[in-house]
Design a protein around this motif. Structure first.
Motif, PDB file in Angstrom:
ATOM      1  N   ASN A   1       0.611  -1.245   0.070  1.00 59.89           N
ATOM      2  CA  ASN A   1      -0.085   0.015  -0.072  1.00 59.89           C
ATOM      3  C   ASN A   1       0.834   1.230   0.020  1.00 59.89           C
ATOM      4  N   ALA A   2       1.690   1.337  -1.091  1.00 64.33           N
ATOM      5  CA  ALA A   2       2.777   2.620  -0.984  1.00 64.33           C
ATOM      6  C   ALA A   2       2.416   3.911  -1.259  1.00 64.33           C
TER       7      ALA A   2
ATOM      8  N   ASP B   1     -16.667   3.517   8.711  1.00 63.98           N
ATOM      9  CA  ASP B   1     -16.404   2.587   9.618  1.00 63.98           C
ATOM     10  C   ASP B   1     -16.446   1.308   8.888  1.00 63.98           C
ATOM     11  N   VAL B   2     -15.075   0.711   8.327  1.00 61.93           N
ATOM     12  CA  VAL B   2     -15.493  -0.647   7.757  1.00 61.93           C
ATOM     13  C   VAL B   2     -14.512  -1.574   8.839  1.00 61.93           C
ATOM     14  N   TYR B   3     -15.682  -2.217   9.362  1.00 63.12           N
ATOM     15  CA  TYR B   3     -15.623  -3.532  10.151  1.00 63.12           C
ATOM     16  C   TYR B   3     -15.319  -4.934   9.727  1.00 63.12           C
ATOM     17  N   ALA B   4     -14.503  -5.622  10.208  1.00 63.79           N
ATOM     18  CA  ALA B   4     -14.300  -6.825   9.929  1.00 63.79           C
ATOM     19  C   ALA B   4     -15.064  -7.948  10.778  1.00 63.79           C
ATOM     20  N   GLN B   5     -15.708  -8.764  10.059  1.00 55.76           N
ATOM     21  CA  GLN B   5     -16.430  -9.800  10.690  1.00 55.76           C
ATOM     22  C   GLN B   5     -15.744 -11.176  10.670  1.00 55.76           C
ATOM     23  N   ARG B   6     -15.571 -11.965  11.963  1.00 55.08           N
ATOM     24  CA  ARG B   6     -14.865 -13.280  11.769  1.00 55.08           C
ATOM     25  C   ARG B   6     -15.548 -14.074  11.002  1.00 55.08           C
TER      26      ARG B   6
ATOM     27  N   ILE C   1     -17.197  -6.361   6.272  1.00 58.19           N
ATOM     28  CA  ILE C   1     -16.194  -7.251   5.340  1.00 58.19           C
ATOM     29  C   ILE C   1     -15.957  -8.392   6.024  1.00 58.19           C
ATOM     30  N   THR C   2     -15.595  -9.714   5.558  1.00 59.75           N
ATOM     31  CA  THR C   2     -15.352 -10.805   6.185  1.00 59.75           C
ATOM     32  C   THR C   2     -13.820 -11.186   6.225  1.00 59.75           C
ATOM     33  N   TYR C   3     -13.468 -11.971   7.067  1.00 62.54           N
ATOM     34  CA  TYR C   3     -11.902 -12.631   7.164  1.00 62.54           C
ATOM     35  C   TYR C   3     -11.943 -13.742   7.932  1.00 62.54           C
TER      36      TYR C   3
ATOM     37  N   ILE D   1      -3.255  -9.073   7.490  1.00 62.10           N
ATOM     38  CA  ILE D   1      -3.339  -8.027   6.805  1.00 62.10           C
ATOM     39  C   ILE D   1      -3.555  -7.961   5.376  1.00 62.10           C
ATOM     40  N   ASN D   2      -3.894  -9.151   4.640  1.00 60.32           N
ATOM     41  CA  ASN D   2      -4.417  -9.068   3.466  1.00 60.32           C
ATOM     42  C   ASN D   2      -5.837  -8.610   3.090  1.00 60.32           C
ATOM     43  N   VAL D   3      -6.618  -8.045   4.216  1.00 57.36           N
ATOM     44  CA  VAL D   3      -7.919  -7.352   4.221  1.00 57.36           C
ATOM     45  C   VAL D   3      -7.735  -5.919   4.058  1.00 57.36           C
ATOM     46  N   ILE D   4      -6.796  -5.493   4.537  1.00 56.16           N
ATOM     47  CA  ILE D   4      -6.495  -3.976   4.704  1.00 56.16           C
ATOM     48  C   ILE D   4      -6.714  -3.339   3.315  1.00 56.16           C
ATOM     49  N   PRO D   5      -6.181  -3.889   2.434  1.00 55.78           N
ATOM     50  CA  PRO D   5      -6.468  -3.127   0.967  1.00 55.78           C
ATOM     51  C   PRO D   5      -8.021  -3.114   0.593  1.00 55.78           C
ATOM     52  N   GLU D   6      -8.847  -4.009   1.071  1.00 56.93           N
ATOM     53  CA  GLU D   6     -10.315  -3.932   1.114  1.00 56.93           C
ATOM     54  C   GLU D   6     -10.807  -2.847   1.951  1.00 56.93           C
ATOM     55  N   MET D   7     -10.436  -2.979   2.984  1.00 59.09           N
ATOM     56  CA  MET D   7     -10.928  -1.796   3.939  1.00 59.09           C
ATOM     57  C   MET D   7     -10.516  -0.285   3.323  1.00 59.09           C
ATOM     58  N   ILE D   8      -9.389  -0.278   2.898  1.00 59.10           N
ATOM     59  CA  ILE D   8      -9.072   1.253   2.580  1.00 59.10           C
ATOM     60  C   ILE D   8      -9.890   1.554   1.067  1.00 59.10           C
ATOM     61  N   LYS D   9      -9.990   0.460   0.251  1.00 57.36           N
ATOM     62  CA  LYS D   9     -11.124   0.589  -0.947  1.00 57.36           C
ATOM     63  C   LYS D   9     -12.399   1.303  -0.390  1.00 57.36           C
ATOM     64  N   TYR D  10     -13.159   0.575   0.660  1.00 59.23           N
ATOM     65  CA  TYR D  10     -14.413   0.972   0.975  1.00 59.23           C
ATOM     66  C   TYR D  10     -14.315   2.451   1.814  1.00 59.23           C
ATOM     67  N   TRP D  11     -13.342   2.401   2.310  1.00 59.76           N
ATOM     68  CA  TRP D  11     -13.015   3.873   2.858  1.00 59.76           C
ATOM     69  C   TRP D  11     -12.994   4.916   2.081  1.00 59.76           C
ATOM     70  N   GLU D  12     -12.183   4.675   0.939  1.00 59.01           N
ATOM     71  CA  GLU D  12     -12.072   5.759  -0.132  1.00 59.01           C
ATOM     72  C   GLU D  12     -13.415   5.832  -1.100  1.00 59.01           C
ATOM     73  N   GLU D  13     -14.317   4.887  -0.778  1.00 60.28           N
ATOM     74  CA  GLU D  13     -15.621   5.023  -1.749  1.00 60.28           C
ATOM     75  C   GLU D  13     -16.588   5.931  -0.608  1.00 60.28           C
ATOM     76  N   GLY D  14     -16.105   6.441   0.627  1.00 63.90           N
ATOM     77  CA  GLY D  14     -17.095   7.052   1.623  1.00 63.90           C
ATOM     78  C   GLY D  14     -17.369   6.441   2.719  1.00 63.90           C
ATOM     79  N   PHE D  15     -17.090   5.099   3.099  1.00 64.77           N
ATOM     80  CA  PHE D  15     -17.428   4.361   4.193  1.00 64.77           C
ATOM     81  C   PHE D  15     -16.581   4.971   5.363  1.00 64.77           C
TER      82      PHE D  15
END
Length: 320
Positions: free
Chosen positions: A31-32, A117-122, A192-194, A101-115
């Motif tokens: 995520n450079a 709080d992007v929470y991860a569900q087990r 999102i799920t992880y 950490i492989n879900v972090i890019p997905e979190m960032i994607k939704y954040w950039e879309e305007g969300f």
């Protein structure tokens, strides 16, 4: 360039730091396009956790650390992390690196879309069957007794926009249940799920007592249902006692009543005493939390920030 802070509370996690460094290096590489801050919170560790934090800080400017004056618990450690985080968004992760950490890019994607709080569900957990089930039952109970929508199987692993962080910083209670706070503040949420990873180093620091206390804080902080339960029990017991009184009067008038009934009297006394003690215990739990909060003490004290001994403890009003 937007900045993202990863908050990592740690208590006696010295064995995990090689893995932490490896994973955070991967975050930087993958995520450079973002500026990264890795903020450790040393929660009064008694091993070499602090020394590991100091070493990483000296080797890499991406790492900062807060050394709390004693062990306050994870909830307060996260509170300190929110106070000191400088990112436009914040991600909370456990020091055992069971959060992938492989879900972090997905979190960032939704954040950039305007969300916000992007929470991860087990989706899959490495915990025991009993622990998974009790956690599931607890969340169902909490959802049924509170008006605040609580997400199932969701912990602290999430990305929070700065707006959410600023809201959480205003909530200064010391008897904290941050999982409920995430729901209480609202904002635009996305789940999102992880799959939870296995712990590779060390052991869990969560004892059964700590988990029970956290669960009680969750229930007591977001609902008055236990108080209503105590009131309902009082009404029910009073009604049953009144009906039993009417029954005794009728039987005595019609048939007469010899002097007997010791077992009945003892059962009745013990039952009423149990209900009274239960009600007093519920009241005591709420009063104890009031007693703690009205003192107005700071949630924590900082021994040092990046080695600076006299660094001021931040609060909700601090902008720096």
């Amino acid at each position: 360039m937007k900045k993202i802070t990863i908050i990592i509370p740690a208590y006696n996690e010295e064995a995990s730091f090689m893995l932490i460094q490896e994973r955070m290096s991967q975050v930087l590489e993958q995520n450079a396009s973002y500026d990264w801050e890795f903020l450790f919170v040393n929660d009064g560790s008694t091993d070499n956790t602090l020394q590991q934090m100091i070493k990483l800080h000296q080797e890499d400017q991406h790492y900062n650390y807060i050394d709390l004056s004693r062990n306050y618990g994870k909830e307060i450690a996260m509170m300190a992390g929110f106070d000191y985080a400088t990112g436009d968004a914040v991600i909370v992760m456990d020091a055992d690196m069971q959060h992938p950490i492989n879900v972090i890019p997905e979190m960032i994607k939704y954040w950039e879309e305007g969300f916000d709080d992007v929470y991860a569900q087990r989706q899959d957990s490495k915990e025991s069957w009993l622990k998974r089930k009790t956690s599931h039952w607890y969340y169902r109970l909490l959802q049924s007794v509170t008006k605040v929508p609580i997400q199932n199987d969701t912990g602290d692993f999430r990305l929070l926009d700065r707006s959410c962080v600023e809201a959480l910083k205003q909530m200064r209670e010391t008897e904290r249940n941050t999982k409920g706070m995430y729901s209480w503040i609202g904002f635009h949420k996305k789940g999102i799920t992880y799959k939870q990873l296995e712990r590779q180093e060390g052991v869990s620091k969560w004892s059964t007592g700590s988990l029970v206390n956290l669960a009680l804080n969750g229930i007591m902080s977001y609902t008055t249902a236990p108080l209503r339960l105590a009131s309902a029990l009082g009404v029910l017991v009073s009604l049953v006692a009144f009906l039993y009184l009417v029954y005794i009067i009728i039987v005595t008038i019609i048939y007469g009543e010899p002097v007997r009934g010791y077992p009945t009297i003892m059962v009745t006394i013990l039952f009423l005493g149990g209900v009274q003690l239960l009600s007093l215990g519920i009241l005591g739990e709420y009063v104890a939390r009031i007693f703690t909060e009205v003192k107005g003490r700071p949630g924590y004290f900082v021994n040092s920030y990046n080695g600076e001994k006299n660094h001021p403890t931040k609060s909700a009003g601090d902008k720096s």
